[in-house]
Design a protein around this motif. Structure first.
Motif, PDB file in Angstrom:
ATOM      1  N   SER A  87      -4.809  43.092  27.354  1.00  0.00           N
ATOM      2  CA  SER A  87      -4.442  44.086  28.703  1.00  0.00           C
ATOM      3  C   SER A  87      -3.001  44.003  28.821  1.00  0.00           C
ATOM      4  CB  SER A  87      -5.169  43.520  29.596  1.00  0.00           C
ATOM      5  OG  SER A  87      -4.820  44.132  30.804  1.00  0.00           O
ATOM      6  N   TYR A  88      -2.366  45.213  29.019  1.00  0.00           N
ATOM      7  CA  TYR A  88      -0.856  45.066  29.824  1.00  0.00           C
ATOM      8  C   TYR A  88      -0.909  45.353  30.831  1.00  0.00           C
ATOM      9  CZ  TYR A  88       0.388  44.590  24.792  1.00  0.00           C
ATOM     10  OH  TYR A  88       0.558  44.352  23.444  1.00  0.00           O
ATOM     11  N   ALA A  89      -1.991  45.252  31.705  1.00  0.00           N
ATOM     12  CA  ALA A  89      -2.074  45.775  33.173  1.00  0.00           C
ATOM     13  C   ALA A  89      -1.172  44.488  34.088  1.00  0.00           C
ATOM     14  CB  ALA A  89      -3.609  45.614  33.740  1.00  0.00           C
ATOM     15  N   CYS A 139      -6.023  38.135  25.191  1.00  0.00           N
ATOM     16  CA  CYS A 139      -5.852  39.165  26.008  1.00  0.00           C
ATOM     17  C   CYS A 139      -5.275  40.410  25.637  1.00  0.00           C
ATOM     18  CB  CYS A 139      -5.373  38.786  27.382  1.00  0.00           C
ATOM     19  SG  CYS A 139      -5.499  40.210  28.634  1.00  0.00           S
ATOM     20  N   HIS A 141      -2.451  35.750  34.454  1.00  0.00           N
ATOM     21  CA  HIS A 141      -3.649  35.336  33.725  1.00  0.00           C
ATOM     22  C   HIS A 141      -3.664  33.985  32.860  1.00  0.00           C
ATOM     23  CE1 HIS A 141      -3.075  36.941  29.368  1.00  0.00           C
ATOM     24  NE2 HIS A 141      -2.104  36.732  29.914  1.00  0.00           N
ATOM     25  N   CYS A 192      -9.174  39.713  31.946  1.00  0.00           N
ATOM     26  CA  CYS A 192      -8.640  39.959  30.499  1.00  0.00           C
ATOM     27  C   CYS A 192      -9.519  40.876  29.907  1.00  0.00           C
ATOM     28  CB  CYS A 192      -8.559  38.787  29.995  1.00  0.00           C
ATOM     29  SG  CYS A 192      -7.177  37.485  30.631  1.00  0.00           S
ATOM     30  N   GLU A 193      -8.883  41.814  29.033  1.00  0.00           N
ATOM     31  CA  GLU A 193      -9.549  42.527  27.952  1.00  0.00           C
ATOM     32  C   GLU A 193      -9.482  41.842  26.783  1.00  0.00           C
ATOM     33  OE1 GLU A 193      -7.940  46.446  27.576  1.00  0.00           O
ATOM     34  OE2 GLU A 193      -7.825  46.730  29.715  1.00  0.00           O
ATOM     35  N   HIS A 250      -0.991  40.396  33.256  1.00  0.00           N
ATOM     36  CA  HIS A 250      -1.364  40.091  31.830  1.00  0.00           C
ATOM     37  C   HIS A 250      -0.246  40.256  30.672  1.00  0.00           C
ATOM     38  CE1 HIS A 250      -5.672  40.159  32.845  1.00  0.00           C
ATOM     39  NE2 HIS A 250      -5.266  41.144  33.698  1.00  0.00           N
TER      40      HIS A 250
END
Length: 121
Positions: A23-25, A21, A71, A113-114, A28
């Protein structure tokens, strides 16, 4: 799952997204700037913590209860097993610290997730 099994660069064990992943959102990956901001903010000791799917049921020492999300519950559960007593939250930054490990949690539902960019090396 051992700690070594999910710290390999660019490798994500089956059932986890720890390194897959990007992402830092909230919910995550933990960015070092976010971690530094959390570390300088007020913290609260965790009395109890249960992982239920992607939900974290957090009981604070003062009796307050929170529900956060992450996540990668498999990785979080492994770390909780390694450090059964040292658990702190930084509510203003939705951050959880378990021993030396940090988790960027979400207070509400989080975005998917990105996927990480493939490594062409």
């Amino acid at each position: 799952m051992s700690v070594d099994s999910w710290t390999g660069a660019g490798k994500a064990p089956a059932g986890t997204t720890a390194t897959a992943c990007a992402s830092y959102a909230p919910g995550h990956q933990m960015h070092y700037i976010h971690q530094g901001q959390a570390l300088r903010s007020p913290s609260l000791r965790v009395g109890g913590l249960t992982v239920d799917g992607d939900r974290l049921l957090i009981s604070l020492e003062d009796g307050e209860e929170l529900v956060w999300r992450h996540h990668d519950p498999a990785r979080l559960s492994d770390v909780l097993g390694l450090f059964p007593t040292f658990r702190v939250i930084y509510p203003h930054f939705h951050a959880l610290r378990v021993g030396p490990y940090w988790f960027n949690c979400a207070e509400h539902a989080f975005v998917p997730c990105e996927p990480a960019e493939p490594d062409d090396t």
